[in-house]
Design a protein around this motif. Structure first.
Motif, PDB file in Angstrom:
ATOM      1  N   ARG A   1     -16.186  -0.811  -8.312  1.00  0.00           N
ATOM      2  CA  ARG A   1     -15.544  -0.800  -9.807  1.00  0.00           C
ATOM      3  C   ARG A   1     -16.554  -1.593 -10.850  1.00  0.00           C
ATOM      4  NH1 ARG A   1      -9.656  -2.302 -10.695  1.00  0.00           N
ATOM      5  NH2 ARG A   1     -10.379  -4.647 -10.658  1.00  0.00           N
ATOM      6  N   GLU A   2     -17.343  -2.657 -10.179  1.00  0.00           N
ATOM      7  CA  GLU A   2     -18.006  -3.436 -11.118  1.00  0.00           C
ATOM      8  C   GLU A   2     -19.605  -2.982 -11.044  1.00  0.00           C
ATOM      9  OE1 GLU A   2     -18.072  -7.439  -9.140  1.00  0.00           O
ATOM     10  OE2 GLU A   2     -16.149  -8.010  -9.724  1.00  0.00           O
ATOM     11  N   ASN A   3     -19.491  -1.941 -10.596  1.00  0.00           N
ATOM     12  CA  ASN A   3     -20.940  -1.265 -10.584  1.00  0.00           C
ATOM     13  C   ASN A   3     -20.527   0.015 -11.109  1.00  0.00           C
ATOM     14  OD1 ASN A   3     -23.377  -3.093  -9.137  1.00  0.00           O
ATOM     15  ND2 ASN A   3     -21.384  -3.358  -7.903  1.00  0.00           N
ATOM     16  N   GLY A   4     -19.756   0.296 -11.645  1.00  0.00           N
ATOM     17  CA  GLY A   4     -19.630   1.449 -12.686  1.00  0.00           C
ATOM     18  C   GLY A   4     -18.937   2.715 -11.758  1.00  0.00           C
ATOM     19  N   ALA A   5     -18.248   2.541 -10.791  1.00  0.00           N
ATOM     20  CA  ALA A   5     -17.449   3.538 -10.243  1.00  0.00           C
ATOM     21  C   ALA A   5     -16.041   3.731 -10.723  1.00  0.00           C
ATOM     22  CB  ALA A   5     -17.297   3.343  -8.631  1.00  0.00           C
ATOM     23  N   VAL A   6     -15.778   5.004 -11.282  1.00  0.00           N
ATOM     24  CA  VAL A   6     -14.561   5.258 -11.972  1.00  0.00           C
ATOM     25  C   VAL A   6     -13.569   6.019 -11.053  1.00  0.00           C
ATOM     26  CG1 VAL A   6     -15.509   4.901 -14.132  1.00  0.00           C
ATOM     27  CG2 VAL A   6     -15.456   7.291 -12.984  1.00  0.00           C
ATOM     28  N   SER A   7     -14.116   6.681  -9.793  1.00  0.00           N
ATOM     29  CA  SER A   7     -13.053   7.441  -8.982  1.00  0.00           C
ATOM     30  C   SER A   7     -13.670   7.320  -7.689  1.00  0.00           C
ATOM     31  CB  SER A   7     -13.311   8.934  -9.558  1.00  0.00           C
ATOM     32  OG  SER A   7     -14.575   9.540  -9.244  1.00  0.00           O
ATOM     33  N   LEU A   8     -12.601   7.785  -6.623  1.00  0.00           N
ATOM     34  CA  LEU A   8     -12.957   7.789  -5.225  1.00  0.00           C
ATOM     35  C   LEU A   8     -12.633   9.218  -4.620  1.00  0.00           C
ATOM     36  CD1 LEU A   8     -13.205   6.508  -2.399  1.00  0.00           C
ATOM     37  CD2 LEU A   8     -10.970   5.439  -2.672  1.00  0.00           C
TER      38      LEU A   8
ATOM     39  N   CYS B   1      -8.637  12.836  -7.113  1.00  0.00           N
ATOM     40  CA  CYS B   1      -9.322  11.656  -6.853  1.00  0.00           C
ATOM     41  C   CYS B   1      -8.541  10.299  -6.957  1.00  0.00           C
ATOM     42  CB  CYS B   1     -10.579  11.370  -7.799  1.00  0.00           C
ATOM     43  SG  CYS B   1     -10.114  10.842  -9.555  1.00  0.00           S
ATOM     44  N   ALA B   2      -8.737   9.251  -6.296  1.00  0.00           N
ATOM     45  CA  ALA B   2      -7.956   7.853  -6.868  1.00  0.00           C
ATOM     46  C   ALA B   2      -9.130   7.444  -7.960  1.00  0.00           C
ATOM     47  CB  ALA B   2      -8.018   6.963  -5.749  1.00  0.00           C
ATOM     48  N   CYS B   3      -8.381   6.892  -8.871  1.00  0.00           N
ATOM     49  CA  CYS B   3      -9.198   6.183 -10.139  1.00  0.00           C
ATOM     50  C   CYS B   3      -9.337   4.969  -9.995  1.00  0.00           C
ATOM     51  CB  CYS B   3      -8.453   6.557 -11.346  1.00  0.00           C
ATOM     52  SG  CYS B   3      -9.222   5.989 -12.846  1.00  0.00           S
ATOM     53  N   LEU B   4     -10.303   4.445 -10.182  1.00  0.00           N
ATOM     54  CA  LEU B   4     -10.667   3.019  -9.931  1.00  0.00           C
ATOM     55  C   LEU B   4     -10.603   2.048 -11.390  1.00  0.00           C
ATOM     56  CD1 LEU B   4     -13.662   3.103  -7.498  1.00  0.00           C
ATOM     57  CD2 LEU B   4     -11.248   3.103  -6.893  1.00  0.00           C
TER      58      LEU B   4
END
Length: 254
Positions: A185-192, A106-109
């Motif tokens: 990211r501001e809404n809690g996403a940590v990965s993509l 994944c990509a980490c945010l």
């Protein structure tokens, strides 16, 4: 808007996974009750070293038996992204899988998450197309909580940090924009990634459990991309605890 024709939710598909497997291959192949989906050569090489047998599902889709409980499909040998992942998930569920786990990069945010972490997404932003053909578009799709807990226990015992949070599933790799990264990211996403929402939606529709284990391949910020995470522990090291977690989950469910 996806799907274009919302009335589809009340109707059955013209043909099923079983119909397709019967028409295009040798029919539905029995698979273990839990299946890991893989997307990187590193992991597939590790699986080939320890698998005790393999079977062709259909076309280029092969399942490796890691135990009587857990199998592995190298999805990347057929392609990557949501559509192929949804098809493979359908095929293994048709063959008897009750739990499906994506184990992949994944990509980490979140720059504060260390590169050797095993990220455990709990919900997914549905920014691909496949999931919307299975579930109405109102909400995020969720991983199965008990399965996430079992993965957390096993990976934590193996020495991994196991941060949780939302993941962002998108099919447009070259259109991941800075404003989107900042928003999610501001809404809690940590990965993509490109697959989780599709896999989870198929499993929810078919009544199977689903989860994702993310290994950090790169970091993505609103104004910067770091192509290499620099981590030492990777997918090879995550394989055994993931198998242990799935075995525990299946045994408890029986």
């Amino acid at each position: 808007m996806i799907p274009n024709f919302e009335e589809k939710y009340g109707d059955d598909a013209v043909f099923t996974p079983s119909d397709a497997l019967n028409a295009q291959g040798e029919g539905v192949v029995d698979v273990p009750p839990a299946v890991i989906l893989g997307y990187q050569d590193e992991l597939t090489d590790a699986v080939r070293e320890r698998a005790n047998r393999s079977v062709s599902l259909v076309g280029s889709q092969t399942l490796f038996w890691l135990s009587e409980t857990v199998g592995y499909v190298p999805v990347h040998e057929a392609g990557i992204g949501a559509p192929v992942s949804g098809i493979v998930t359908e095929n293994v569920v048709a063959g008897g899988a009750d739990a499906v786990v994506m184990l992949g990069g994944c990509a980490c945010l979140n720059p504060e998450i260390p590169p050797d972490a095993a990220i455990l997404p709990t919900t997914s932003v549905r920014d691909e197309g496949v999931s919307h053909h299975y579930l109405r578009s109102d909400d995020d799709v969720e991983a199965t909580p008990d399965l996430v807990d079992d993965l957390d226990d096993a990976l934590g015992a193996a020495g991994f940090d196991t941060p949780r949070g939302r993941t962002w599933t998108t099919s447009a790799m070259y259109r991941e924009t800075g404003v989107e990264v900042e928003h999610y990211r501001e809404n809690g996403a940590v990965s993509l990634c490109m697959e989780s929402a599709a896999i989870w939606a198929v499993c929810k529709y078919r009544g199977a459990a689903a989860a994702t284990v993310h290994q950090i391949g790169d970091y993505l910020a609103p104004n910067e991309w770091t192509p290499e995470s620099g981590g030492d522990a990777g997918l090879r090291e995550m394989l055994t605890p993931s198998v242990e977690a799935l075995t525990k989950y299946v045994e408890r469910a029986q």
